[in-house]
Design an enzyme around this catalytic site. Structure first.
Site, PDB file in Angstrom:
ATOM      1  N   ILE A   8       9.799  -1.561   8.812  1.00  0.00           N
ATOM      2  CA  ILE A   8       9.164  -2.614   8.023  1.00  0.00           C
ATOM      3  C   ILE A   8       9.933  -3.902   8.230  1.00  0.00           C
ATOM      4  O   ILE A   8      11.167  -3.917   8.120  1.00  0.00           O
ATOM      5  CB  ILE A   8       9.136  -2.259   6.523  1.00  0.00           C
ATOM      6  N   GLY A  10      10.743  -7.994   7.183  1.00  0.00           N
ATOM      7  CA  GLY A  10      10.705  -8.893   6.031  1.00  0.00           C
ATOM      8  C   GLY A  10      10.920  -8.194   4.709  1.00  0.00           C
ATOM      9  O   GLY A  10      10.132  -8.355   3.771  1.00  0.00           O
ATOM     10  N   SER A  12      13.627  -8.420   2.571  1.00  0.00           N
ATOM     11  CA  SER A  12      14.649  -8.951   1.669  1.00  0.00           C
ATOM     12  C   SER A  12      14.136  -9.155   0.250  1.00  0.00           C
ATOM     13  O   SER A  12      14.925  -9.204  -0.693  1.00  0.00           O
ATOM     14  CB  SER A  12      15.214 -10.273   2.206  1.00  0.00           C
ATOM     15  N   SER A  13      12.812  -9.278   0.079  1.00  0.00           N
ATOM     16  CA  SER A  13      12.246  -9.525  -1.243  1.00  0.00           C
ATOM     17  C   SER A  13      10.757  -9.199  -1.216  1.00  0.00           C
ATOM     18  O   SER A  13      10.193  -8.840  -0.178  1.00  0.00           O
ATOM     19  CB  SER A  13      12.445 -10.996  -1.657  1.00  0.00           C
ATOM     20  N   GLY A  14      10.137  -9.302  -2.391  1.00  0.00           N
ATOM     21  CA  GLY A  14       8.688  -9.249  -2.486  1.00  0.00           C
ATOM     22  C   GLY A  14       8.042  -7.976  -1.994  1.00  0.00           C
ATOM     23  O   GLY A  14       8.541  -6.866  -2.216  1.00  0.00           O
ATOM     24  N   ILE A  15       6.905  -8.129  -1.313  1.00  0.00           N
ATOM     25  CA  ILE A  15       6.122  -6.975  -0.876  1.00  0.00           C
ATOM     26  C   ILE A  15       6.919  -6.109   0.086  1.00  0.00           C
ATOM     27  O   ILE A  15       6.865  -4.879   0.026  1.00  0.00           O
ATOM     28  CB  ILE A  15       4.804  -7.438  -0.231  1.00  0.00           C
ATOM     29  N   GLY A  16       7.668  -6.726   0.998  1.00  0.00           N
ATOM     30  CA  GLY A  16       8.432  -5.945   1.959  1.00  0.00           C
ATOM     31  C   GLY A  16       9.458  -5.057   1.296  1.00  0.00           C
ATOM     32  O   GLY A  16       9.602  -3.867   1.646  1.00  0.00           O
ATOM     33  N   SER A 138      -3.083 -11.848   4.486  1.00  0.00           N
ATOM     34  CA  SER A 138      -3.289 -12.631   3.262  1.00  0.00           C
ATOM     35  C   SER A 138      -4.783 -12.809   3.098  1.00  0.00           C
ATOM     36  O   SER A 138      -5.542 -12.752   4.075  1.00  0.00           O
ATOM     37  CB  SER A 138      -2.619 -14.006   3.407  1.00  0.00           C
ATOM     38  N   TYR A 151      -0.820 -22.341   7.856  1.00  0.00           N
ATOM     39  CA  TYR A 151      -0.618 -20.978   7.378  1.00  0.00           C
ATOM     40  C   TYR A 151      -1.878 -20.142   7.567  1.00  0.00           C
ATOM     41  O   TYR A 151      -1.829 -19.018   8.099  1.00  0.00           O
ATOM     42  CB  TYR A 151      -0.207 -21.011   5.908  1.00  0.00           C
TER      43      TYR A 151
END
Length: 279
Positions: A8, A10, A12-16, A138, A151
């Site tokens: 996986i 990304g 470090s935070s959030g969804i990952g 997204s 984006y």
């Protein structure tokens, strides 16, 4: 317990981060990667709290050598790679007249080409295991949104690429899916790194539209956002379901929102909706 291995990006935070912990709790051997291992404290704390172990490694999706080293290292150490979850990404706010084309290229490098770097390196191993290639995109990969041109362009590109790749990969035993979150209460918005008041002040003729957009967006993230764990539940579905859909939204709101576009043959429904966001 499953011996399958998932990488996986990304985390470090959030969804990952939430997806890494959820996959480990589901029995997967999780290789949780991030660009800066110095930012792994929250990830390690969440794993410890959940009572799971993660294999934490460095991977910079914009650096092909870093990607190759990470993928090769995983296969050397674990003997296999059964799934990849492309989650790493970067937010961006801006509109064309007020920003450089180089800034747009930088957004594409992380959010689009970064996905390709990881996916290309992983595919031979996913073919060998009959594995899964999952990309967190997204709702902005389906519906273009004001002041998110770069984006959304990157996320549109990812969705088009993966939608095109999916039937080809399936012939060789690899399942391809995209996961489309809406507003998620993570550090992602803060990571855009902008002085929003300063952006409005510098927006020139776009100031009123930008102010209206920001008022609407801040309210949405403040009041109606999912938690990372809720969004990660849909990522886990893509990872573990017997026959996952190609496109999965993470909430009813995300399904309704993307549904506007997917049923909008002439574009009027989308522009009528997003036009109201800017005044």
């Amino acid at each position: 317990m499953s011996s399958k291995v998932v990488l996986i990006t990304g985390t470090s935070s959030g969804i990952g981060l939430a997806a890494a912990v959820a996959a480990a709790r589901a029995g997967w051997q999780v290789v949780a990667t991030l660009r800066d291992p110095g930012r792994a404290d929250a990830l390690r704390a969440a794993a410890a709290e959940a009572g799971v172990e993660l294999d934490v490694r460095r991977l910079d999706v914009t650096d092909e050598a870093s990607v190759a080293a990470a993928i090769d290292g995983v296969v050397a150490d674990h003997g296999r790679l059964d799934a990849v979850i492309n989650n790493a990404g970067a937010g961006h706010l801006g509109t064309l007249e007020n920003e450089s084309v180089d800034a747009v290229r930088a957004v594409m490098e992380v959010n689009f080409f970064g996905v390709l770097h990881v996916s290309k390196a992983a595919l031979p191993h996913l073919r060998a295991s009959g594995g899964r290639l999952i990309t967190v995109t997204s709702v902005g990969g389906v519906v273009g949104q004001p002041f998110n041109e770069a984006y959304c362009a990157a996320k549109f590109a990812v969705e088009g690429y993966m939608e095109s790749l999916a039937p080809v990969a399936a012939r060789l035993g690899v399942t391809v899916s995209v996961v489309e979150p809406g507003a998620v209460a993570t550090e992602f918005v803060n990571n855009i790194g902008l002085d929003l008041a300063g952006e409005v002040a510098a927006a020139g003729p776009y100031a009123d539209a930008l102010r209206a957009y920001l008022d609407r967006t801040v309210a949405q993230f403040g009041n109606g956002a999912q938690t990372p764990a809720e969004a990660a539940g849909t990522v886990l579905e893509a990872l573990t379901a017997d026959r996952p859909a190609f496109r999965l939204q993470t909430s009813d709101w995300a399904r309704d929102f993307t549904g506007v576009k997917l049923a909008d043959l002439d574009g009027s429904a989308v522009l009528g909706l997003t036009g109201g966001w800017v005044g």
